[in-house]
Design a protein around this motif. Structure first.
Motif, mmCIF file in Angstrom:
data_model
loop_
_atom_site.group_PDB
_atom_site.id
_atom_site.type_symbol
_atom_site.label_atom_id
_atom_site.label_comp_id
_atom_site.label_asym_id
_atom_site.label_seq_id
_atom_site.Cartn_x
_atom_site.Cartn_y
_atom_site.Cartn_z
ATOM 1 N N ALA A 87 0.600 -1.173 0.041
ATOM 2 C CA ALA A 87 -0.091 -0.112 0.012
ATOM 3 C C ALA A 87 0.936 1.286 0.047
ATOM 4 O O ALA A 87 0.328 2.314 -0.440
ATOM 5 C CB ALA A 87 -0.937 -0.112 1.202
ATOM 6 N N MET A 88 1.919 1.236 0.590
ATOM 7 C CA MET A 88 2.879 2.508 0.655
ATOM 8 C C MET A 88 3.249 2.855 -0.778
ATOM 9 O O MET A 88 3.369 4.039 -1.016
ATOM 10 C CB MET A 88 3.960 2.127 1.605
ATOM 11 C CG MET A 88 4.819 1.267 1.035
ATOM 12 S SD MET A 88 6.341 1.692 0.267
ATOM 13 C CE MET A 88 7.165 0.269 -0.053
ATOM 14 N N ALA A 136 13.933 -5.538 1.793
ATOM 15 C CA ALA A 136 13.095 -5.001 2.871
ATOM 16 C C ALA A 136 12.258 -3.926 2.703
ATOM 17 O O ALA A 136 11.113 -3.663 3.420
ATOM 18 C CB ALA A 136 14.269 -4.612 3.949
ATOM 19 N N PHE A 137 12.601 -3.024 1.904
ATOM 20 C CA PHE A 137 11.695 -1.628 1.353
ATOM 21 C C PHE A 137 10.236 -2.264 0.774
ATOM 22 O O PHE A 137 9.473 -1.723 1.235
ATOM 23 C CB PHE A 137 12.508 -0.915 0.279
ATOM 24 C CG PHE A 137 11.465 0.088 -0.153
ATOM 25 C CD1 PHE A 137 11.427 1.270 0.385
ATOM 26 C CD2 PHE A 137 11.106 0.178 -1.481
ATOM 27 C CE1 PHE A 137 10.523 2.318 0.028
ATOM 28 C CE2 PHE A 137 10.292 1.087 -2.230
ATOM 29 C CZ PHE A 137 9.885 2.017 -1.559
ATOM 30 N N LEU A 144 3.431 1.747 7.379
ATOM 31 C CA LEU A 144 4.273 2.588 6.980
ATOM 32 C C LEU A 144 4.070 3.809 5.757
ATOM 33 O O LEU A 144 3.784 2.924 4.932
ATOM 34 C CB LEU A 144 5.893 2.096 6.974
ATOM 35 C CG LEU A 144 6.283 1.599 8.327
ATOM 36 C CD1 LEU A 144 7.819 1.020 8.021
ATOM 37 C CD2 LEU A 144 6.154 2.777 9.418
ATOM 38 N N SER A 145 4.549 4.803 5.692
ATOM 39 C CA SER A 145 4.818 5.637 4.430
ATOM 40 C C SER A 145 5.829 5.415 3.673
ATOM 41 O O SER A 145 6.483 4.308 3.917
ATOM 42 C CB SER A 145 4.544 7.154 4.878
ATOM 43 O OG SER A 145 6.012 7.267 5.589
ATOM 44 N N PHE A 146 5.999 5.954 2.295
ATOM 45 C CA PHE A 146 6.964 5.443 1.548
ATOM 46 C C PHE A 146 8.155 5.891 2.185
ATOM 47 O O PHE A 146 9.250 4.975 2.182
ATOM 48 C CB PHE A 146 6.856 6.229 0.135
ATOM 49 C CG PHE A 146 7.660 6.196 -0.726
ATOM 50 C CD1 PHE A 146 7.448 5.310 -1.832
ATOM 51 C CD2 PHE A 146 9.067 6.909 -0.881
ATOM 52 C CE1 PHE A 146 8.639 4.981 -2.798
ATOM 53 C CE2 PHE A 146 10.160 6.722 -1.708
ATOM 54 C CZ PHE A 146 9.795 5.692 -2.794
ATOM 55 N N VAL A 147 8.329 7.033 2.686
ATOM 56 C CA VAL A 147 9.941 7.445 3.299
ATOM 57 C C VAL A 147 9.935 6.643 4.503
ATOM 58 O O VAL A 147 11.249 6.272 4.739
ATOM 59 C CB VAL A 147 9.723 8.884 3.746
ATOM 60 C CG1 VAL A 147 10.872 9.237 4.562
ATOM 61 C CG2 VAL A 147 9.505 9.979 2.516
ATOM 62 N N ASP A 161 16.612 -5.910 15.333
ATOM 63 C CA ASP A 161 15.696 -5.429 16.171
ATOM 64 C C ASP A 161 14.720 -4.699 15.515
ATOM 65 O O ASP A 161 14.863 -3.567 15.061
ATOM 66 C CB ASP A 161 16.170 -4.913 17.350
ATOM 67 C CG ASP A 161 15.178 -4.471 18.440
ATOM 68 O OD1 ASP A 161 14.184 -4.621 17.990
ATOM 69 O OD2 ASP A 161 15.499 -3.858 19.348
ATOM 70 N N PRO A 162 13.729 -5.495 14.960
ATOM 71 C CA PRO A 162 12.630 -4.615 14.215
ATOM 72 C C PRO A 162 11.912 -3.376 14.986
ATOM 73 O O PRO A 162 11.642 -2.590 14.351
ATOM 74 C CB PRO A 162 11.483 -5.861 14.208
ATOM 75 C CG PRO A 162 11.747 -6.729 15.056
ATOM 76 C CD PRO A 162 13.022 -6.831 15.440
ATOM 77 N N ALA A 163 11.834 -3.639 16.374
ATOM 78 C CA ALA A 163 11.373 -2.344 17.220
ATOM 79 C C ALA A 163 12.420 -1.336 16.968
ATOM 80 O O ALA A 163 11.848 -0.127 16.818
ATOM 81 C CB ALA A 163 11.064 -2.545 18.535
ATOM 82 N N LEU A 164 13.563 -1.451 16.989
ATOM 83 C CA LEU A 164 14.700 -0.331 16.924
ATOM 84 C C LEU A 164 14.377 0.332 15.443
ATOM 85 O O LEU A 164 14.685 1.324 15.184
ATOM 86 C CB LEU A 164 16.035 -0.616 17.233
ATOM 87 C CG LEU A 164 17.030 0.195 17.151
ATOM 88 C CD1 LEU A 164 16.924 1.524 17.893
ATOM 89 C CD2 LEU A 164 18.531 -0.398 17.464
ATOM 90 N N ALA A 165 14.280 -0.798 14.352
ATOM 91 C CA ALA A 165 14.392 -0.293 12.969
ATOM 92 C C ALA A 165 12.967 0.632 12.767
ATOM 93 O O ALA A 165 13.170 1.600 12.106
ATOM 94 C CB ALA A 165 14.501 -1.556 12.062
ATOM 95 N N LEU A 166 12.088 0.403 13.392
ATOM 96 C CA LEU A 166 10.785 1.224 13.470
ATOM 97 C C LEU A 166 10.865 2.246 13.837
ATOM 98 O O LEU A 166 10.454 3.520 13.472
ATOM 99 C CB LEU A 166 9.545 0.212 13.867
ATOM 100 C CG LEU A 166 8.227 0.753 13.637
ATOM 101 C CD1 LEU A 166 7.908 0.877 12.212
ATOM 102 C CD2 LEU A 166 7.278 -0.083 14.453
ATOM 103 N N ARG A 167 11.612 2.400 15.032
ATOM 104 C CA ARG A 167 11.845 3.753 15.745
ATOM 105 C C ARG A 167 12.614 4.777 14.772
ATOM 106 O O ARG A 167 12.221 5.930 14.781
ATOM 107 C CB ARG A 167 12.524 3.440 17.176
ATOM 108 C CG ARG A 167 12.450 4.664 18.236
ATOM 109 C CD ARG A 167 12.899 3.869 19.362
ATOM 110 N NE ARG A 167 13.061 2.884 19.526
ATOM 111 C CZ ARG A 167 13.858 1.873 20.549
ATOM 112 N NH1 ARG A 167 15.079 2.333 20.789
ATOM 113 N NH2 ARG A 167 13.493 0.393 20.675
ATOM 114 N N ILE A 168 13.776 4.009 14.298
ATOM 115 C CA ILE A 168 14.385 5.032 13.452
ATOM 116 C C ILE A 168 13.574 5.636 12.284
ATOM 117 O O ILE A 168 13.799 6.785 11.851
ATOM 118 C CB ILE A 168 15.663 4.110 13.001
ATOM 119 C CG1 ILE A 168 16.565 3.894 14.392
ATOM 120 C CG2 ILE A 168 16.538 4.898 11.856
ATOM 121 C CD1 ILE A 168 17.700 3.165 14.030
#
Length: 382
Positions: A87-88, A136-137, A144-147, A161-168
């Motif tokens: 969808a993004m 991964a993109f 998540l949005s495109f950016v 760590d998926p949570a850390l990647a999401l935070r960034i």
């Protein structure tokens, strides 16, 4: 002629009927417009006619929506989609608000490539992403949005760590210009190695952006998270000091004077800056020169105070009022610029204070340079 009671009743009835009809006309459902399928297919195909996988004329959707954006997305799916796309990537057909023409073109091209089953890496994503990051993109966290998906992919190449990647991905790193990706990629890697909260990452992004503006060659190599946080707090302290100086200047000169600049600036001493180049061969080989420059701006005064570890920034009030001027002696070579001394000069052109790092006294070599400057500018040394 006087109207009869019957006539008046008939007129009132006609007026009542007309009011009812007018009310009915206002609330009556208007005829719905027919969905403009031809316009949707034309907008989706524009610029990508050579990459369609289905005949545009074969699109006969059974859709009731009149939303042009959703029709455009449906048309794009018909024209290009052999495979489902996240969808993004599809979002660009619905809303491109705030994006330039080149960015819209790039995102639509990435959609077309992915939907047709092509290689996004070969289609241009290799400029910013590795093959692993492209994969991964194309499979980001939901919502998540495109950016954000772009930066999550980069972060996932540095951490498991998926949570850390999401935070960034959701931090201010994702709002930085893609042209500066090499620097901000290093920032993302730094936070993958040195995890921090989202609030801390965002605060440090502001500080790092300011460092980058001041020094395009600024790097994170060799830096630690505690040291960066400490310097960030010092930066915030400096900003507060500059704001206090600006408020002081407004009180002295009025608000009208502050409208021309965002940083506090004052007239200062009429004496010009000074420069001296030693004549020795060694000095010439190094490109050595000594400069004495007046500090007439809040930011310069605060930076001098920070670098020299003394309280010269508290002298801003005297400078703004014209009771003193502050000068900085610096040694410049081909490789670097070193701050040596900070000098206070009063209204009578007397150097009342000459101090170095942490308020030390001037060394012999520095005193010789100060004496040359004082003689050239008619300043009395105490």
């Amino acid at each position: 002629m006087k109207r009869s009671m019957i006539q008046r009743r008939q007129d009132a009835e006609r007026e009542r009927i007309e009011l009812c009809n007018a009310a009915l006309r206002r609330v009556a459902r208007r005829a719905r417009l027919t969905p403009d399928f031809s316009k949707a297919i034309e907008e989706a195909e524009r610029g990508f006619s050579g990459e369609v996988v289905r005949d545009p004329q074969s699109w006969h959707p059974q859709m009731k929506t009149r939303d042009a954006a959703r029709l455009r997305l449906a048309a794009a799916r018909h024209l290009f989609a052999l495979y489902p796309v996240h969808a993004m990537l599809e979002r660009i057909w619905i809303d491109d608000t705030g994006l330039g023409a080149d960015e819209v073109r790039l995102r639509r091209q990435w959609y077309v490539t992915a939907a047709r089953g092509g290689s996004l890496y070969k289609a241009g994503a290799s400029t910013w992403l590795t093959r692993k990051e492209v994969h991964a993109f194309l499979h980001p966290t939901a919502g998540l949005s495109f950016v954000e998906a772009f930066w999550e992919a980069i972060a996932r190449s540095y951490t498991d760590d998926p949570a850390l990647a999401l935070r960034i991905a959701r931090s201010k790193i994702g709002r930085t210009p893609r042209e500066e990706i090499h620097f901000w990629r290093e920032v993302a890697r730094f936070f993958c190695v040195n995890p921090a909260s989202l609030e801390t990452i965002d605060d440090l992004c502001d500080y790092l952006a300011e460092c980058r503006r001041g020094d395009p060659g600024y790097k994170l190599e060799g830096r630690t998270l505690p040291a960066l946080i400490r310097r960030m707090h010092e930066w915030h302290h400096d900003i507060a000091a500059i704001e206090r100086i600006e408020a002081m200047r407004r009180r002295v000169h009025g608000r009208a004077a502050s409208a021309s600049t965002a940083n506090a600036v004052w007239a200062g001493s009429p004496l010009a800056d000074w420069e001296w180049v030693p004549s020795s061969k060694e000095a010439k080989a190094k490109g050595e020169r000594f400069v004495v420059r007046q500090l007439k701006q809040a930011e310069d005064l605060v930076m001098e105070s920070r670098a020299m570890r003394h309280c010269v920034s508290t002298y801003a009030g005297k400078c703004i009022a014209g009771r003193a001027s502050i000068w900085s002696l610096r040694r410049c070579t081909k490789e670097r610029i070193d701050r040596l001394l900070t000098i206070e000069v009063d209204q009578q052109a007397r150097a009342v204070q000459v101090r170095g790092l942490a308020n030390r006294l001037a060394h012999a070599e520095e005193r010789n340079v100060v004496e040359r400057w004082a003689k050239a500018r008619g300043i009395t040394l105490r």
